[in-house]
Every structure is written in C-alpha cells, then in structure tokens.
Design a protein around this motif. Structure first.
Motif, mmCIF file in Angstrom:
data_model
loop_
_atom_site.group_PDB
_atom_site.id
_atom_site.type_symbol
_atom_site.label_atom_id
_atom_site.label_comp_id
_atom_site.label_asym_id
_atom_site.label_seq_id
_atom_site.Cartn_x
_atom_site.Cartn_y
_atom_site.Cartn_z
ATOM 1 N N LYS A 108 0.828 -1.074 -0.134
ATOM 2 C CA LYS A 108 0.061 -0.172 0.035
ATOM 3 C C LYS A 108 0.844 1.382 -0.153
ATOM 4 N N THR A 109 1.913 1.323 0.925
ATOM 5 C CA THR A 109 2.680 2.686 0.993
ATOM 6 C C THR A 109 4.082 2.701 0.086
ATOM 7 N N ASN A 110 4.292 1.390 -0.747
ATOM 8 C CA ASN A 110 5.444 0.981 -1.477
ATOM 9 C C ASN A 110 6.773 1.303 -0.637
ATOM 10 N N ASP A 111 6.574 1.139 0.491
ATOM 11 C CA ASP A 111 7.758 1.225 1.706
ATOM 12 C C ASP A 111 8.295 -0.091 2.077
ATOM 13 N N SER A 112 9.327 -0.016 2.744
ATOM 14 C CA SER A 112 9.882 -1.339 3.375
ATOM 15 C C SER A 112 10.402 -1.013 4.663
ATOM 16 N N LYS A 113 10.167 -2.058 5.613
ATOM 17 C CA LYS A 113 10.784 -2.014 6.801
ATOM 18 C C LYS A 113 11.591 -3.200 6.967
ATOM 19 N N SER A 114 12.719 -2.956 7.802
ATOM 20 C CA SER A 114 13.783 -3.991 8.049
ATOM 21 C C SER A 114 14.024 -4.548 9.397
ATOM 22 N N MET A 115 14.280 -5.595 9.758
ATOM 23 C CA MET A 115 14.519 -6.060 11.348
ATOM 24 C C MET A 115 15.571 -6.949 11.270
ATOM 25 N N ILE A 116 16.824 -6.720 12.340
ATOM 26 C CA ILE A 116 17.853 -7.739 12.210
ATOM 27 C C ILE A 116 17.357 -8.720 13.362
ATOM 28 N N ILE A 117 17.944 -10.042 13.056
ATOM 29 C CA ILE A 117 17.508 -11.201 14.140
ATOM 30 C C ILE A 117 18.863 -11.910 14.336
ATOM 31 N N GLU A 118 19.064 -12.534 15.186
ATOM 32 C CA GLU A 118 20.333 -13.147 15.513
ATOM 33 C C GLU A 118 19.949 -14.525 16.198
ATOM 34 N N LEU A 119 20.802 -15.599 16.045
ATOM 35 C CA LEU A 119 20.543 -16.778 16.724
ATOM 36 C C LEU A 119 21.061 -16.919 17.946
ATOM 37 N N ASP A 120 20.618 -17.575 18.943
ATOM 38 C CA ASP A 120 21.366 -17.984 20.123
ATOM 39 C C ASP A 120 20.781 -19.423 20.565
ATOM 40 N N ASP A 121 21.478 -19.842 21.443
ATOM 41 C CA ASP A 121 21.279 -21.250 21.757
ATOM 42 C C ASP A 121 19.690 -21.455 22.244
ATOM 43 N N GLU A 122 19.233 -20.662 22.764
ATOM 44 C CA GLU A 122 17.602 -21.010 22.922
ATOM 45 C C GLU A 122 16.887 -21.145 21.632
ATOM 46 N N ILE A 123 17.263 -20.295 20.758
ATOM 47 C CA ILE A 123 16.597 -20.271 19.362
ATOM 48 C C ILE A 123 16.947 -21.592 18.707
ATOM 49 N N ILE A 124 18.303 -22.041 18.727
ATOM 50 C CA ILE A 124 18.606 -23.298 18.218
ATOM 51 C C ILE A 124 17.907 -24.338 18.733
ATOM 52 N N GLY A 125 17.832 -24.337 20.161
ATOM 53 C CA GLY A 125 17.104 -25.441 20.709
ATOM 54 C C GLY A 125 15.476 -25.607 20.232
ATOM 55 N N ASN A 126 15.036 -24.471 20.149
ATOM 56 C CA ASN A 126 13.563 -24.455 19.617
ATOM 57 C C ASN A 126 13.545 -24.909 18.239
#
Ligand code: SF4
Length: 163
Positions: A108-126
């Motif tokens: 709709k807005t022809n715009d973009s948003k970005s976010m940064i994400i990083e792995l950690d041990d808890e995420i890997i376990g999940n």
C-alpha cells in the motif's frame, strides 16, 4: 521429506498449510500472491548474490555479515522470522555465522521495513524441536482442520480448504 524454510514458515502460519505442503500438495503456482512474490524476486533482487541455494534452503541474498530475506508483506512476521532463523541455523551448521536481516515490503505504501535477528542457543534449541514437530505433523495420518482465519483468504490453499 527434508525440512526447508517454507515448511518452517507454514508451520507458524498454519499447521494445515504445513501439512499440505509437506505432503506435496502444491497449489502455490496458482496463487496470485505467490506470483507477486516471485515477480518481486525477479525485479527487485537482481543484484549479485541474489537467491542462493544451500541444501534444502534458498536464501535471497548474502551481503557481508548479513543473510537478507525479502518478504512481500509484513502480515506474518513471526513465520518470516522463524524461516530466517532456520536459514541462519543451516548456515551455522556449515560453519558460516551470519546475522539475519528481514526486509518486508508494504504494497500500500510502497515502503519497506527491516529488522535484524540473531541466533542464540535458545532459538537453536527451539528450531531442533520445531523440526521434529514438523516431521511428526507431515507424517501423521490426520490433516489439521481449517483455521477459519482472515489470513486464509490470501492463502494458496484457500480453494482446496473452503470450496
Ligand atoms: S486456507 Fe487457511 S486453513 Fe487452509 S491451509 Fe491456508 S491458512 Fe490453512
């Protein structure tokens, strides 16, 4: 079947969608949204290093320390985040440590948003648990029920589920 980023995304988006895709009922090519997504890939991301295949995953771009994933909307950020976590995990298992950058376009807005994400041990376990759950889901004899959600109208399986 080998787990891939799409199955991870669908697992969070809708268990039935994950089941159907995991059992190779692929209606994706008929979906207008999927066609839009593919067109975005073809027109926006033609820089070098675009779409790289590694085992069962296809990543949009690797640039410097970032693994970049583009999405055509921000409608299911949670599913997109876990898909990107999975890509980071697959790369990590190959000895490649990257930081995830998720870039979502808003039509709709022809715009973009970005976010940064990083792995950690808890995420890997999940992720390890999620892989097991997805395998159990797609090998089950019971297909999950339709979810009657507003997001169904944008799903490639809408016709299959409701008509
Ligand atoms: S139409 Fe709805 S219930 Fe069916 S697979 Fe898609 S999201 Fe799931």
């Amino acid at each position: 079947m080998k787990i891939n980023g799409t199955l991870i995304n669908y697992y969070f988006h809708c268990k039935r969608q994950c089941y159907l895709c995991g059992n190779r009922l692929n209606l994706e090519d008929n979906s207008e949204l999927v066609i839009i997504g593919k067109a975005l890939h073809e027109t926006k991301y033609d820089e070098e290093n675009s779409e790289i295949s590694i085992e069962s995953i296809k990543v949009d771009k690797i640039k410097g320390k970032y693994l970049i994933e583009y999405k055509k909307s921000n409608s299911d950020i949670e599913a997109c985040k876990w898909q990107l976590y999975y890509y980071l995990y697959v790369l990590k298992n190959k000895g490649i440590d990257k930081v995830g950058k998720l870039i979502c376009f808003e039509k709709k807005t022809n715009d973009s948003k970005s976010m940064i994400i990083e792995l950690d041990d808890e995420i890997i376990g999940n992720l390890i648990e999620i892989e097991k759950k997805i395998l159990a889901l797609i090998n089950s004899d019971d297909m999950p029920s339709v979810i009657n959600s507003s997001k169904c109208k944008k799903c490639a399986y809408y016709t299959y589920c409701y008509i």
